[in-house]
Design a protein around this motif. Sequence first.
Motif, PDB file in Angstrom:
ATOM      1  N   ILE A   1       1.025  -1.575   0.160  1.00 18.86           N
ATOM      2  CA  ILE A   1       0.088  -0.560  -0.136  1.00 18.86           C
ATOM      3  C   ILE A   1       0.739   1.129   0.044  1.00 18.86           C
ATOM      4  N   TYR A   2       0.583   2.239  -0.701  1.00 18.95           N
ATOM      5  CA  TYR A   2       0.908   3.428  -0.812  1.00 18.95           C
ATOM      6  C   TYR A   2      -0.012   4.754  -0.227  1.00 18.95           C
ATOM      7  N   VAL A   3      -0.064   5.482   0.942  1.00 19.72           N
ATOM      8  CA  VAL A   3      -0.776   5.949   1.034  1.00 19.72           C
ATOM      9  C   VAL A   3      -0.446   7.185   0.955  1.00 19.72           C
ATOM     10  N   THR A   4      -2.093   7.730   0.450  1.00 19.08           N
ATOM     11  CA  THR A   4      -2.565   9.346  -0.275  1.00 19.08           C
ATOM     12  C   THR A   4      -2.792  10.003   0.443  1.00 19.08           C
ATOM     13  N   GLN A   5      -3.549  10.139   1.601  1.00 17.51           N
ATOM     14  CA  GLN A   5      -3.605  10.968   2.644  1.00 17.51           C
ATOM     15  C   GLN A   5      -3.948   9.985   3.808  1.00 17.51           C
ATOM     16  N   GLY A   6      -4.051  10.751   4.806  1.00 16.46           N
ATOM     17  CA  GLY A   6      -4.604  10.582   6.025  1.00 16.46           C
ATOM     18  C   GLY A   6      -3.188  10.222   7.096  1.00 16.46           C
ATOM     19  N   VAL A   7      -3.741   9.280   7.967  1.00 14.40           N
ATOM     20  CA  VAL A   7      -2.609   9.021   8.870  1.00 14.40           C
ATOM     21  C   VAL A   7      -3.274   6.725   9.382  1.00 14.40           C
ATOM     22  N   LEU A   8      -2.527   6.082   8.815  1.00 16.14           N
ATOM     23  CA  LEU A   8      -2.799   4.666   9.231  1.00 16.14           C
ATOM     24  C   LEU A   8      -2.261   4.402   9.955  1.00 16.14           C
ATOM     25  N   GLU A   9      -2.352   3.716  11.144  1.00 14.41           N
ATOM     26  CA  GLU A   9      -1.950   2.453  11.593  1.00 14.41           C
ATOM     27  C   GLU A   9      -1.782   0.473  11.035  1.00 14.41           C
ATOM     28  N   VAL A  10      -1.080   0.650  10.718  1.00 15.10           N
ATOM     29  CA  VAL A  10      -0.537  -0.678   9.227  1.00 15.10           C
ATOM     30  C   VAL A  10       0.198  -2.041  10.660  1.00 15.10           C
ATOM     31  N   GLY A  11      -0.414  -3.109  10.742  1.00  9.75           N
ATOM     32  CA  GLY A  11       0.843  -4.641  10.482  1.00  9.75           C
ATOM     33  C   GLY A  11       0.312  -5.578  10.244  1.00  9.75           C
ATOM     34  N   PHE A  12       1.514  -6.758  10.488  1.00  8.77           N
ATOM     35  CA  PHE A  12       1.314  -8.174  10.455  1.00  8.77           C
ATOM     36  C   PHE A  12       1.550  -8.991  11.355  1.00  8.77           C
ATOM     37  N   ILE A  13       1.315  -9.906  11.389  1.00 10.28           N
ATOM     38  CA  ILE A  13       1.703 -10.922  12.460  1.00 10.28           C
ATOM     39  C   ILE A  13       2.344 -12.139  11.863  1.00 10.28           C
ATOM     40  N   THR A  14       3.804 -12.131  12.354  1.00  5.87           N
ATOM     41  CA  THR A  14       3.995 -13.776  11.947  1.00  5.87           C
ATOM     42  C   THR A  14       3.983 -14.507  12.328  1.00  5.87           C
ATOM     43  N   THR A  15       3.919 -15.266  11.521  1.00  2.36           N
ATOM     44  CA  THR A  15       3.335 -17.186  12.002  1.00  2.36           C
ATOM     45  C   THR A  15       4.573 -17.742  12.244  1.00  2.36           C
ATOM     46  N   ALA A  16       5.867 -17.888  12.688  1.00  2.00           N
ATOM     47  CA  ALA A  16       6.460 -18.359  13.194  1.00  2.00           C
ATOM     48  C   ALA A  16       6.715 -17.825  14.811  1.00  2.00           C
ATOM     49  N   ILE A  17       7.281 -16.760  15.330  1.00  2.00           N
ATOM     50  CA  ILE A  17       6.883 -16.413  17.039  1.00  2.00           C
ATOM     51  C   ILE A  17       6.238 -15.920  17.213  1.00  2.00           C
TER      52      ILE A  17
ATOM     53  N   PHE B   1       4.756  -6.469  13.663  1.00  3.28           N
ATOM     54  CA  PHE B   1       5.020  -5.773  13.501  1.00  3.28           C
ATOM     55  C   PHE B   1       3.905  -4.667  12.729  1.00  3.28           C
ATOM     56  N   ALA B   2       4.029  -3.331  13.344  1.00  9.42           N
ATOM     57  CA  ALA B   2       2.749  -2.734  13.485  1.00  9.42           C
ATOM     58  C   ALA B   2       3.926  -1.404  13.022  1.00  9.42           C
ATOM     59  N   LYS B   3       3.708  -0.585  12.093  1.00 13.82           N
ATOM     60  CA  LYS B   3       3.652   1.530  11.772  1.00 13.82           C
ATOM     61  C   LYS B   3       2.414   2.423  11.895  1.00 13.82           C
ATOM     62  N   THR B   4       2.727   3.528  12.155  1.00 13.32           N
ATOM     63  CA  THR B   4       2.048   4.638  11.735  1.00 13.32           C
ATOM     64  C   THR B   4       2.396   4.960  10.607  1.00 13.32           C
ATOM     65  N   LEU B   5       1.433   4.924   9.608  1.00 17.10           N
ATOM     66  CA  LEU B   5       2.052   5.552   8.240  1.00 17.10           C
ATOM     67  C   LEU B   5       1.429   7.228   7.769  1.00 17.10           C
ATOM     68  N   THR B   6       1.869   8.027   7.070  1.00 15.55           N
ATOM     69  CA  THR B   6       1.387   8.870   6.521  1.00 15.55           C
ATOM     70  C   THR B   6       1.578   8.871   4.983  1.00 15.55           C
ATOM     71  N   VAL B   7       1.026  10.382   4.665  1.00 19.39           N
ATOM     72  CA  VAL B   7       1.585  10.516   3.089  1.00 19.39           C
ATOM     73  C   VAL B   7       2.671  10.561   2.571  1.00 19.39           C
ATOM     74  N   GLY B   8       2.973   9.781   1.899  1.00 20.39           N
ATOM     75  CA  GLY B   8       3.995   8.902   1.076  1.00 20.39           C
ATOM     76  C   GLY B   8       4.577   8.270   1.336  1.00 20.39           C
ATOM     77  N   GLU B   9       4.375   7.470   2.336  1.00 18.09           N
ATOM     78  CA  GLU B   9       4.872   5.872   2.962  1.00 18.09           C
ATOM     79  C   GLU B   9       3.798   4.926   1.990  1.00 18.09           C
ATOM     80  N   VAL B  10       4.919   3.722   2.427  1.00 19.20           N
ATOM     81  CA  VAL B  10       4.907   2.516   1.554  1.00 19.20           C
ATOM     82  C   VAL B  10       5.017   2.128   2.947  1.00 19.20           C
ATOM     83  N   PHE B  11       3.837   0.288   2.689  1.00 15.00           N
ATOM     84  CA  PHE B  11       4.435  -0.574   3.339  1.00 15.00           C
ATOM     85  C   PHE B  11       3.838  -2.044   3.245  1.00 15.00           C
ATOM     86  N   VAL B  12       4.093  -3.340   3.535  1.00 19.77           N
ATOM     87  CA  VAL B  12       3.883  -4.342   2.246  1.00 19.77           C
ATOM     88  C   VAL B  12       3.684  -5.444   3.333  1.00 19.77           C
TER      89      VAL B  12
END
Length: 167
Positions: free
Chosen positions: A68-84, A88-99
Amino acid sequence: MSTGAVHLHQSVAITIEIELWKLPECGERADIPRGEHAARLNGAHRLRTRRAEVQNPPNIHPCATEIIYVTQGVLEVGFITTAIQALFAKTLTVGEVFVFPRGLVHFQQNRGNGPASVIAAFNSQLQGTQVIANTLFAAEPPVPSDVLAKAFRIGNDDIDAVKAKFK
């Protein structure tokens, strides 16, 4: 509309048509491109824009990685690993990318005062989507309450109360 060429190898060239699309209003989705344009670029029809004022609840794409590429606003995003089982979470703002890696539980939550907008893409035409809560509590036929009660370490009555909210 403009047309350009992408060279994958000296002997191979693919023509891609690029158009401008209007972002959907909040709460709407728009898949881009469609029809003949998507056929010209394999997988392009999985590119989409999405605006959300509410959360994208925990879900899984078993067959694709999402970016994802944030084009507007503020998002909290994250994923949970399977092994442990680590978040893994991060707050994103405009122009940031998360996989979000393929097959991992992940989420997106609007943390701003206004709407949030992202451009999302998958590396597969058939990414599949399973929303965790719907999968567990709204399945037909239903998942037996005692199975879920053991998994969540709560009583059957609590499970039945949650299931009732999905009807």
